[in-house]
Design an enzyme around this catalytic site. Structure first.
Site, short mmCIF file in Angstrom:
data_model
loop_
_atom_site.label_atom_id
_atom_site.label_comp_id
_atom_site.label_asym_id
_atom_site.label_seq_id
_atom_site.Cartn_x
_atom_site.Cartn_y
_atom_site.Cartn_z
N TYR A 26 0.83 -1.21 0.00
CA TYR A 26 0.00 0.00 0.00
C TYR A 26 0.86 1.26 0.00
O TYR A 26 0.56 2.23 -0.69
CB TYR A 26 -0.94 0.00 1.22
N GLU A 84 4.07 1.99 15.41
CA GLU A 84 4.95 1.82 14.26
C GLU A 84 4.15 1.53 12.99
O GLU A 84 4.38 2.11 11.95
CB GLU A 84 5.97 0.70 14.51
N VAL A 88 -5.21 -1.88 8.10
CA VAL A 88 -6.49 -2.56 8.01
C VAL A 88 -6.65 -3.01 6.57
O VAL A 88 -6.46 -2.21 5.64
CB VAL A 88 -7.66 -1.63 8.42
N GLY A 98 -9.79 0.11 12.30
CA GLY A 98 -8.66 0.99 12.62
C GLY A 98 -8.91 1.77 13.90
O GLY A 98 -8.02 1.89 14.74
N TYR A 132 -6.74 9.90 10.99
CA TYR A 132 -6.08 10.28 12.23
C TYR A 132 -6.63 11.60 12.78
O TYR A 132 -6.83 11.75 13.99
CB TYR A 132 -4.57 10.38 12.04
#
Length: 175
Positions: A26, A84, A88, A98, A132
């Site tokens: 990804y 780190e 998902v 997530g 986030y």
């Protein structure tokens, strides 16, 4: 659909490596993955583990993982957690997997009196940044991550490059 989070166990090493490879694909960094099951098993489940992993399952199927370790803030005088890797699998995205993984780490921080939960994100990864920020996270403007590894780490240490675990083809020490 129910999401459950559990601590990884040694028999999860192959699954964790699969997640790492899927994340690297990804992030367009698959060529940088040199870890194998043995290395992950030793790091996560050896005699002195310093890294930990949570596995998310949705209706019993492996959906994602969070790999993390403890940090320390001299300003706070307390430990924290560095996330780190958070990954998902695409078919499980948007179902709270997530969020459940990050919430578990946030609960750990609060329960253990840890100062912070932090992580890095690639600047181009708009979906992750949006996710986030939806959790209340903020970018740490003014900070730049530096790294030395491979041949550069060996030079800095004054040791031969092979003793520092230089990867084949890693001549300049960058990643």
């Amino acid at each position: 659909m129910s999401v459950s989070i559990r601590s990884a166990v040694p028999s999860d090493a192959a699954l964790i490596l699969a997640f790492v490879r899927e994340l690297a694909d990804y992030e367009k960094l698959a060529h940088e993955v040199v870890a194998d099951e043995a290395a992950l098993t030793d790091a996560l489940f050896g005699s002195n583990p310093r890294v930990f992993c949570d596995i998310a399952e949705q209706d019993g199927a492996p959906a994602g993982f969070a790999l993390w370790f403890h940090t320390f803030s001299t300003f706070e005088g307390r430990h924290g957690i560095h996330l780190e890797d958070l990954f998902v699998r695409p078919r499980f995205r948007g179902a709270g997997v997530g969020r459940a993984l990050v919430e578990r780490l946030a609960r750990r921080c609060v329960d253990e009196g840890l100062a912070r939960l932090e992580w890095s994100v690639l600047k181009w990864n708009a979906p992750a940044i949006s996710f986030y920020e939806s959790l209340g996270a903020v970018a740490m403007d003014g900070w730049t991550v530096y790294r030395t590894h491979g041949a550069a780490l060996a030079r800095l240490s004054g040791q031969a490059a092979s003793r520092a675990g230089r990867r084949a083809g890693d001549e300049d020490g960058t990643r």
